[in-house]
Write a protein that holds these residues in place. Structure first.
Motif, mmCIF file in Angstrom:
data_model
loop_
_atom_site.group_PDB
_atom_site.id
_atom_site.type_symbol
_atom_site.label_atom_id
_atom_site.label_comp_id
_atom_site.label_asym_id
_atom_site.label_seq_id
_atom_site.Cartn_x
_atom_site.Cartn_y
_atom_site.Cartn_z
ATOM 1 N N ALA A 160 0.911 -0.718 0.312
ATOM 2 C CA ALA A 160 -0.338 -0.337 0.559
ATOM 3 C C ALA A 160 0.397 1.285 0.195
ATOM 4 O O ALA A 160 0.708 2.406 -0.877
ATOM 5 C CB ALA A 160 -0.819 -0.402 1.000
ATOM 6 N N ILE A 161 1.898 1.562 0.826
ATOM 7 C CA ILE A 161 3.008 2.384 0.819
ATOM 8 C C ILE A 161 3.552 2.239 -0.665
ATOM 9 O O ILE A 161 4.219 3.693 -0.562
ATOM 10 C CB ILE A 161 4.030 2.262 2.006
ATOM 11 N N GLU A 162 4.175 1.505 -1.173
ATOM 12 C CA GLU A 162 4.527 1.706 -2.363
ATOM 13 C C GLU A 162 2.960 1.781 -3.049
ATOM 14 O O GLU A 162 3.475 3.021 -4.203
ATOM 15 C CB GLU A 162 5.399 0.138 -3.095
ATOM 16 N N GLU A 163 2.658 2.240 -3.525
ATOM 17 C CA GLU A 163 1.432 2.239 -4.164
ATOM 18 C C GLU A 163 1.374 4.056 -4.208
ATOM 19 O O GLU A 163 1.120 4.481 -5.423
ATOM 20 C CB GLU A 163 0.093 1.289 -4.335
ATOM 21 N N TYR A 164 0.824 4.047 -2.938
ATOM 22 C CA TYR A 164 0.583 5.346 -2.650
ATOM 23 C C TYR A 164 1.696 6.478 -2.607
ATOM 24 O O TYR A 164 1.514 7.682 -3.386
ATOM 25 C CB TYR A 164 0.669 5.920 -1.532
ATOM 26 N N ASN A 165 3.159 5.727 -2.698
ATOM 27 C CA ASN A 165 4.358 6.326 -3.000
ATOM 28 C C ASN A 165 4.392 6.790 -4.872
ATOM 29 O O ASN A 165 4.470 7.779 -5.316
ATOM 30 C CB ASN A 165 5.750 6.245 -2.935
ATOM 31 N N LEU A 166 3.892 6.012 -5.550
ATOM 32 C CA LEU A 166 3.529 6.199 -6.665
ATOM 33 C C LEU A 166 2.649 7.346 -7.275
ATOM 34 O O LEU A 166 3.157 7.546 -8.537
ATOM 35 C CB LEU A 166 3.480 4.689 -7.716
ATOM 36 N N ALA A 167 1.491 7.287 -6.352
ATOM 37 C CA ALA A 167 0.762 8.160 -6.928
ATOM 38 C C ALA A 167 0.994 9.389 -6.339
ATOM 39 O O ALA A 167 0.951 10.496 -7.342
ATOM 40 C CB ALA A 167 -0.941 7.929 -6.187
ATOM 41 N N LEU A 168 1.891 9.726 -5.454
ATOM 42 C CA LEU A 168 2.630 11.158 -5.484
ATOM 43 C C LEU A 168 3.244 10.959 -6.500
ATOM 44 O O LEU A 168 3.733 12.576 -6.333
ATOM 45 C CB LEU A 168 2.681 10.845 -3.830
ATOM 46 N N ARG A 169 3.897 10.072 -6.405
ATOM 47 C CA ARG A 169 5.678 10.281 -7.823
ATOM 48 C C ARG A 169 4.647 11.226 -9.082
ATOM 49 O O ARG A 169 5.457 12.286 -9.436
ATOM 50 C CB ARG A 169 6.094 9.976 -8.420
ATOM 51 N N LYS A 170 3.235 10.711 -9.468
ATOM 52 C CA LYS A 170 2.771 11.293 -10.423
ATOM 53 C C LYS A 170 2.075 13.125 -10.478
ATOM 54 O O LYS A 170 2.091 13.159 -11.124
ATOM 55 C CB LYS A 170 1.419 10.202 -11.007
ATOM 56 N N ASN A 171 1.144 12.897 -9.077
ATOM 57 C CA ASN A 171 0.877 14.015 -8.521
ATOM 58 C C ASN A 171 1.480 15.005 -7.119
ATOM 59 O O ASN A 171 0.816 13.871 -5.788
ATOM 60 C CB ASN A 171 -0.401 14.133 -8.309
ATOM 61 N N PRO A 172 1.971 15.076 -6.670
ATOM 62 C CA PRO A 172 3.029 15.280 -5.458
ATOM 63 C C PRO A 172 1.678 15.997 -4.852
ATOM 64 O O PRO A 172 1.725 16.375 -3.410
ATOM 65 C CB PRO A 172 3.994 16.072 -5.537
ATOM 66 N N ASN A 173 0.621 16.573 -5.267
ATOM 67 C CA ASN A 173 -0.408 17.362 -4.597
ATOM 68 C C ASN A 173 -1.540 16.370 -4.116
ATOM 69 O O ASN A 173 -2.781 16.972 -3.979
ATOM 70 C CB ASN A 173 -1.502 18.396 -5.366
ATOM 71 N N ASP A 174 -1.491 15.174 -4.347
ATOM 72 C CA ASP A 174 -2.323 14.140 -4.616
ATOM 73 C C ASP A 174 -2.608 14.071 -3.009
ATOM 74 O O ASP A 174 -2.115 12.790 -2.049
ATOM 75 C CB ASP A 174 -2.046 12.939 -5.220
ATOM 76 N N THR A 175 -3.584 14.313 -2.065
ATOM 77 C CA THR A 175 -3.792 14.767 -1.004
ATOM 78 C C THR A 175 -4.613 13.709 -0.263
ATOM 79 O O THR A 175 -4.783 13.108 0.889
ATOM 80 C CB THR A 175 -5.101 16.044 -0.711
ATOM 81 N N PHE A 176 -5.455 12.879 -1.504
ATOM 82 C CA PHE A 176 -5.858 11.507 -1.019
ATOM 83 C C PHE A 176 -5.075 10.263 -0.709
ATOM 84 O O PHE A 176 -5.000 9.965 0.481
ATOM 85 C CB PHE A 176 -6.257 11.217 -1.908
ATOM 86 N N SER A 177 -3.442 10.727 -1.318
ATOM 87 C CA SER A 177 -2.887 9.234 -1.400
ATOM 88 C C SER A 177 -2.274 9.845 -0.383
ATOM 89 O O SER A 177 -1.465 8.967 0.167
ATOM 90 C CB SER A 177 -2.385 9.020 -2.850
ATOM 91 N N MET A 178 -1.649 11.584 0.243
ATOM 92 C CA MET A 178 -0.977 12.071 1.143
ATOM 93 C C MET A 178 -1.585 11.249 2.159
ATOM 94 O O MET A 178 -1.360 10.524 3.268
ATOM 95 C CB MET A 178 -0.476 13.053 1.194
ATOM 96 N N TYR A 179 -2.698 11.032 2.459
ATOM 97 C CA TYR A 179 -4.188 11.124 3.489
ATOM 98 C C TYR A 179 -3.817 10.068 3.505
ATOM 99 O O TYR A 179 -3.565 8.937 4.769
ATOM 100 C CB TYR A 179 -5.569 11.443 2.916
ATOM 101 N N ASN A 180 -4.386 9.061 2.498
ATOM 102 C CA ASN A 180 -4.606 7.336 3.189
ATOM 103 C C ASN A 180 -2.959 6.519 3.515
ATOM 104 O O ASN A 180 -2.669 6.311 3.997
ATOM 105 C CB ASN A 180 -4.502 6.665 2.182
ATOM 106 N N LEU A 181 -1.886 7.572 2.662
ATOM 107 C CA LEU A 181 -0.462 7.132 3.572
ATOM 108 C C LEU A 181 -0.051 7.429 4.842
ATOM 109 O O LEU A 181 0.390 6.986 5.734
ATOM 110 C CB LEU A 181 0.575 7.940 2.456
ATOM 111 N N ALA A 182 -0.602 8.555 4.766
ATOM 112 C CA ALA A 182 -0.466 8.900 6.447
ATOM 113 C C ALA A 182 -1.116 7.745 7.993
ATOM 114 O O ALA A 182 -0.681 7.773 8.503
ATOM 115 C CB ALA A 182 -1.070 10.673 6.750
ATOM 116 N N VAL A 183 -2.255 7.554 7.351
ATOM 117 C CA VAL A 183 -3.075 6.626 7.634
ATOM 118 C C VAL A 183 -2.011 5.483 8.201
ATOM 119 O O VAL A 183 -2.648 5.215 8.793
ATOM 120 C CB VAL A 183 -4.439 6.352 7.211
ATOM 121 N N VAL A 184 -1.822 5.018 7.064
ATOM 122 C CA VAL A 184 -1.166 3.770 7.027
ATOM 123 C C VAL A 184 0.300 3.620 7.726
ATOM 124 O O VAL A 184 -0.170 2.918 8.630
ATOM 125 C CB VAL A 184 0.044 2.861 5.584
ATOM 126 N N TYR A 185 0.781 4.959 7.767
ATOM 127 C CA TYR A 185 2.436 5.402 8.574
ATOM 128 C C TYR A 185 1.950 5.353 10.299
ATOM 129 O O TYR A 185 1.913 4.927 11.274
ATOM 130 C CB TYR A 185 2.804 6.769 8.449
#
Length: 284
Positions: A44-69
């Motif tokens: 999950a962390i890998e996929e959210y980070n890949l999403a953020l590479r495509k769009n660094p301002n993707d707040t949904f991916s940032m949020y869910n990545l924060a939840v995983v952490y």
């Protein structure tokens, strides 16, 4: 914590949120959600980070990545992500989770400030006010907690979690007025058990056991609660108290046997560890 799942904000601890436009089906975000739901956190962390590479301002991916952490107790990484989200947009749930981090770190004033900010910036939401009441209640500031709950209900009169919390608070206040009433103590213990706070539940059931020492089911309940928290010796003590009242209860006997098996396995592992650390010379 609150997780965004396919564009829907889901509350893991506190609240339910609102729907948002879902991401494309084959997106890294959705793959991250799928891995998270399967408890494959590294993927999950890998996929959210890949999403953020495509769009660094993707707040949904940032949020869910924060939840995983946060699930992994990597609270510093989670905190940084919530702060990054708040630099991009005002997000109530990021502030709520950030407040939870502050509170768990022993910084209640910082938590209160985050929740007050969330309430002020989103005056149509009962969520931050309700959590603020919850934290005030934990601090035993009951009058302030009640005020926050009532204010949350003035925003949303059907906010079920706030009604639950306010009812629990009133039950606590009843106990303050009549501290030796086992019915009140047992009712509050049951509420804590339903909410998953087994330590507080055990605390109040213990008080019931002192007031009503002949109640078999209270000792069994205490044994079960301590067993859930892996406090096995405490659980054994309460199960033995139950057996002293009713020696032929098969459930209690099975529970005692289960714990002895667990403790035996623990002793075996401890012995293996100690033998491996032994400083005595060995012959081949």
């Amino acid at each position: 914590m609150i997780k965004i799942n396919n564009g829907v904000i889901i509350a893991a601890l506190f609240f339910f949120g609102c729907a948002n436009v879902p991401a494309p089906i084959d997106s890294h975000f959705n793959k991250g959600v799928e891995h998270y739901d399967n408890q494959e956190l590294a993927k999950a962390i890998e996929e959210y980070n890949l999403a953020l590479r495509k769009n660094p301002n993707d707040t949904f991916s940032m949020y869910n990545l924060a939840v995983v952490y946060q699930d992994q107790d990597k609270t510093d990484q989670a905190e940084n992500l919530y702060r990054d989200i708040l630099k991009i947009t005002e997000d109530t749930f990021s502030r709520i989770n950030l407040a939870g981090i502050h509170y768990n770190k022993g910084n209640p004033d910082d938590a209160f400030r985050q929740l007050e900010t969330a309430a002020n910036k989103n005056p149509d939401s009962a969520h931050p006010l309700s959590v603020l009441g919850e934290f005030k209640e934990r601090e035993e500031k009951f009058a302030e907690a009640e005020q926050k709950y009532l204010k949350a209900l003035s925003v949303d009169s059907r906010h079920a979690l706030t009604h639950y919390r306010l009812g629990r608070l009133h039950l606590k206040q009843s106990i303050d007025l009549e501290a030796e009433n086992p019915a009140y103590l047992e009712a509050l213990a049951a509420e804590y058990e339903r909410s998953g706070d087994y330590f507080e539940a055990a605390n109040f059931f213990e008080r019931v056991s002192v007031l009503e020492p002949k109640r078999l089911e209270i000792y069994v309940k205490l044994g079960d609660l301590y067993k859930k928290k892996k406090m096995f010796r405490e659980a054994l003590s309460r199960y033995w108290s139950a057996l002293a009242l009713k020696n032929d209860d098969p459930y209690v006997h099975r529970s005692v046997l289960d714990i002895y098996k667990i403790l035996a396995d623990q002793e075996i592992e401890e012995l293996k560890t100690l033998e491996g650390q032994s400083s005595f010379a060995r012959n081949p």
